[in-house]
Every structure is written in structure tokens, then in C-alpha cells.
Design a protein around this motif. Sequence first.
Motif, mmCIF file in Angstrom:
data_model
loop_
_atom_site.group_PDB
_atom_site.id
_atom_site.type_symbol
_atom_site.label_atom_id
_atom_site.label_comp_id
_atom_site.label_asym_id
_atom_site.label_seq_id
_atom_site.Cartn_x
_atom_site.Cartn_y
_atom_site.Cartn_z
ATOM 1 N N THR A 23 27.763 32.572 -2.369
ATOM 2 C CA THR A 23 28.514 32.542 -0.986
ATOM 3 C C THR A 23 28.145 33.625 0.021
ATOM 4 O OG1 THR A 23 30.323 31.223 -2.253
ATOM 5 C CG2 THR A 23 30.691 32.322 0.021
ATOM 6 N N ASN B 159 42.331 31.294 -4.330
ATOM 7 C CA ASN B 159 41.046 31.680 -3.592
ATOM 8 C C ASN B 159 41.226 32.477 -2.381
ATOM 9 O OD1 ASN B 159 39.484 29.439 -5.062
ATOM 10 N ND2 ASN B 159 40.775 27.976 -4.088
ATOM 11 N N GLN B 160 40.494 33.296 -2.310
ATOM 12 C CA GLN B 160 40.322 34.236 -1.191
ATOM 13 C C GLN B 160 39.055 34.196 -0.273
ATOM 14 O OE1 GLN B 160 40.071 38.503 -1.623
ATOM 15 N NE2 GLN B 160 41.134 38.813 0.490
ATOM 16 N N VAL B 161 39.043 33.532 0.936
ATOM 17 C CA VAL B 161 37.896 33.415 1.799
ATOM 18 C C VAL B 161 38.196 34.374 2.872
ATOM 19 C CG1 VAL B 161 36.769 31.944 3.106
ATOM 20 C CG2 VAL B 161 37.470 31.045 1.001
ATOM 21 N N CYS C 264 30.385 22.732 1.668
ATOM 22 C CA CYS C 264 30.023 24.096 1.647
ATOM 23 C C CYS C 264 29.281 24.311 2.807
ATOM 24 C CB CYS C 264 29.360 24.148 0.378
ATOM 25 S SG CYS C 264 30.190 24.148 -1.206
ATOM 26 N N PHE D 10 30.348 33.274 -6.231
ATOM 27 C CA PHE D 10 30.562 34.183 -5.232
ATOM 28 C C PHE D 10 29.736 34.803 -4.459
ATOM 29 C CE2 PHE D 10 34.511 34.944 -8.353
ATOM 30 C CZ PHE D 10 35.088 33.703 -8.262
ATOM 31 N N THR E 142 32.791 35.626 2.389
ATOM 32 C CA THR E 142 32.937 36.097 1.147
ATOM 33 C C THR E 142 33.732 35.034 0.621
ATOM 34 O OG1 THR E 142 34.660 37.579 1.299
ATOM 35 C CG2 THR E 142 32.085 38.182 1.187
ATOM 36 N N TRP E 143 33.685 34.601 -0.847
ATOM 37 C CA TRP E 143 34.716 34.068 -1.452
ATOM 38 C C TRP E 143 35.003 34.679 -2.897
ATOM 39 C CZ3 TRP E 143 32.924 29.520 -5.084
ATOM 40 C CH2 TRP E 143 34.188 29.222 -5.849
ATOM 41 N N GLN E 144 36.266 34.891 -3.185
ATOM 42 C CA GLN E 144 36.636 35.531 -4.368
ATOM 43 C C GLN E 144 37.779 34.698 -5.107
ATOM 44 O OE1 GLN E 144 35.060 37.967 -6.094
ATOM 45 N NE2 GLN E 144 33.725 38.240 -4.524
#
Length: 287
Positions: free
Chosen positions: A163, A234-236, A200, A160, A213-215
Motif C-alpha cells: 500500500t 483498519n487505519q488508513v 484498491c 501494508f 498507508t494502511w495498518q
Amino acid sequence: MPTDEEQIRTLIERWADAVHRGDLSAVLADHAKDIVMFDVPPPRQGVRGLDAYRETWPPFFQWQAQGASFEIESLDITAGDEVAFAYALLRCGTPDEFAHDPDNRLRLTLGLRKQDGRWVVTHEHHSFPLTDPAPADVGPDRRDDAAAEQDLRRLHQRWFDRTAAKDLDGLMAGIADDVISYEHDHPLQHVGVQAVREVCKAGLDAAGDGSVTWQVPDLKILVNGDLAVAWGLNQVRVTPADGQTADSWSRGTRIFERRDGAWLMIHQHLSYPYDPSTGRARTDLHP
């Protein structure tokens, strides 16, 4: 003539510097052939003999290449005529790990003996404190799994953080060379770490000068021995330099295997739900 304590201090500092530089021959130089090491990763019975000790270091050097430190912070030595011991605290971790837990330290105990007039290391014991222990009434296997889960959560947090930093090399840490990934788009499967790297890179490049961001807010992890599975939504979030923030949510499952003491992702499966009435992926759904 240096005292025994001074000779041993020089030996240990030289060893720590060699570890930090990834110089395997120098790491081995002052160790006995019958060295026994109790390390942070398995095996539980320890590593016995110089050949086995040698084999533990390449995976550590690979991890250390992420920018990790390996620095002696304190060192105490007690020496007799033929045997000695030393104990030390070291800063051992990546910048992201210290940002998450700045006080964490590697604990090190060394046993030495004098052999042919020179000091050699016969025993090493490395450990980190267990900061989130399993309940005391569970068995050792469960405690091992709890510690492994924390390792995997730290690996996800590094992903995370890397990213957000747009650090492509950092994103590749913890991914097996032979990984197989089912990504959101074609082809059917991406084989090998280089293929995942390209995916990626495309994602980071798409953000341009903006932020990304990625979480995985609901990350779940199950560990059984040397295998583990992690899953969650996944939240991008992408915010272009001159545009409006866009959130996307998808499903993600990741499989990990512990190889030579290090956790590596060997499989990833990402997907969007699809609308059966149109046959199209729903990229606009939110939890």
C-alpha cells in the motif's frame, strides 16, 4: 569427464534456476518418478510421485511472481558410486519479507541415486526455521496453527508495505480469484479479485502524488486447520502532496483458506459504524 560432485552441482543449480524462471518442465527434468518431497506446506506425509510433485509448483510460481527470489547461497555435496546427498541454504522470499527478516533462509536437503548412468533426485526436504515457535508443551496441531498465524501476519505486512509503495499488483497477492468482499461503499458485494482490484486502485489513485498507508494495529488472527479469520481496526492515512494528513478508522474482518499450501483471502467485510440518529456512517471516529 566431470566428477559425480560436479554433475550433481550442475543438476541442482540448473533446477534452482528453472524454479526461479518458473519453467516447470525443467524443474521436473532430473527427478525420479518415485520422488518423495517433504515440503514447507502440507500434506504432512509428504508429496509422493512425480505427478504429485508437479502439482505443487504452480502455486509457488504464482507466489514467486510477486518478485520473490530463489537463489542458492551455499551448497555441499557428498557422492558415492550409486547414491549421493546434498544440502543447501537458499534465499527464498520477497523483498518485503527480507526487509522484515533479512537472515531467513530456506533449508534444502536432496537425496539422489544414479539411474541408467545419470543422477536423478529421489528425495527433497524443504523447510524454514520456526522463528516464533509455539510453546513446547502444545501439540503438533497447535504448532502448525502458530506457524500458519505467522504466515498470515507476513501476508498482512506485505499488504501494508505494498500500500505504501502504491503497488497494485502486490496488493492482489494472497487474494483468491473467487473472493467476495463487502466494501465500505456500493455495490452490496464485490465478486472476484478483479472487482477488489478496482476498489484498491481507486484508493491508491485518490492519494494522487501524496502518500497513503494502511495498518491494522490491533490485528487478531485465529487459525484452525486450513481456515483462518483475521480482524481488527483498519487505519488508513492519506497525506496529499499539498495538503493535511487525514486518518480514517473502520472495522475489518477477513477470512482465509489454505489452498494447495498457500493462504488466500476468500472473504472480506469492511464497515463504518453508523449514527442511528442520522442514519449516516461515522467516518470521523478514532479508537
